[in-house]
Design a protein around this motif. Structure first.
Motif, short mmCIF file in Angstrom:
data_model
loop_
_atom_site.label_atom_id
_atom_site.label_comp_id
_atom_site.label_asym_id
_atom_site.label_seq_id
_atom_site.Cartn_x
_atom_site.Cartn_y
_atom_site.Cartn_z
N GLY A 11 -25.26 -93.24 104.62
CA GLY A 11 -25.10 -91.63 104.39
C GLY A 11 -25.14 -91.07 102.82
O GLY A 11 -25.74 -89.93 102.91
N LEU A 12 -24.81 -91.72 101.98
CA LEU A 12 -24.81 -91.55 100.56
C LEU A 12 -26.34 -91.27 100.24
O LEU A 12 -26.80 -90.55 99.54
CB LEU A 12 -24.06 -92.44 99.85
CG LEU A 12 -22.66 -91.99 99.84
CD1 LEU A 12 -22.01 -93.19 99.07
CD2 LEU A 12 -22.21 -90.90 99.37
N GLY A 13 -27.26 -92.18 100.68
CA GLY A 13 -28.62 -92.22 100.48
C GLY A 13 -29.33 -91.15 101.13
O GLY A 13 -30.22 -90.27 100.24
N LEU A 14 -28.94 -90.75 102.33
CA LEU A 14 -29.45 -89.66 102.74
C LEU A 14 -28.98 -88.37 102.29
O LEU A 14 -29.64 -87.52 102.26
CB LEU A 14 -29.22 -89.66 104.54
CG LEU A 14 -30.03 -90.54 105.19
CD1 LEU A 14 -29.87 -90.64 106.46
CD2 LEU A 14 -31.53 -90.30 104.83
N GLY A 15 -27.83 -88.19 101.90
CA GLY A 15 -27.16 -87.07 101.46
C GLY A 15 -27.77 -86.75 100.13
O GLY A 15 -27.86 -85.54 99.37
N ALA A 16 -28.28 -87.75 99.30
CA ALA A 16 -28.85 -87.27 98.06
C ALA A 16 -30.27 -86.88 98.11
O ALA A 16 -30.79 -86.16 97.20
CB ALA A 16 -29.14 -88.77 97.08
N CYS A 17 -30.89 -86.90 99.18
CA CYS A 17 -32.33 -86.25 99.42
C CYS A 17 -32.08 -84.82 100.08
O CYS A 17 -33.11 -84.08 100.00
CB CYS A 17 -33.03 -86.84 100.85
SG CYS A 17 -33.24 -88.76 100.38
N VAL A 18 -30.91 -84.25 100.16
CA VAL A 18 -30.96 -83.06 100.77
C VAL A 18 -31.05 -82.06 99.52
O VAL A 18 -30.06 -82.33 98.37
CB VAL A 18 -29.63 -82.78 101.46
CG1 VAL A 18 -29.27 -81.26 101.71
CG2 VAL A 18 -29.41 -83.71 102.69
#
Length: 85
Positions: A11-18
């Protein structure tokens, strides 16, 4: 608890791509040179017809008025009782 850690990391990894700011085409104002019509006043009761109480009418005559192809002014009546038979 062990399954929760990889899920949180994902979740944190995908949130960084936003992206942090929305694209400019989504927040840009519309054309400032476009003509804008002022909203005209329209009364609430515009287009309402007055339906007053009337005396009862003959149902056969009412059916003739709304029948397709009938012309009540010309006397296109097929009602034998109306013609006196």
């Amino acid at each position: 608890m062990i399954k929760l850690v990889p899920l949180a990391a994902l979740g944190l990894g995908l949130g960084a791509c936003v992206p942090t700011t929305p694209p400019t085409y989504l927040v840009a104002p519309s054309s400032l040179t476009a003509d804008i019509r002022d909203p005209g006043y329209s009364p609430v009761t515009a287009g309402i017809q007055n339906y007053d109480v009337v005396e009862p009418l003959d149902w056969r005559e009412l059916n003739r008025r709304v029948a397709p192809g009938a012309n009540p002014e010309r006397g296109d009546s097929d009602d034998a009782a109306r013609r006196g038979r």
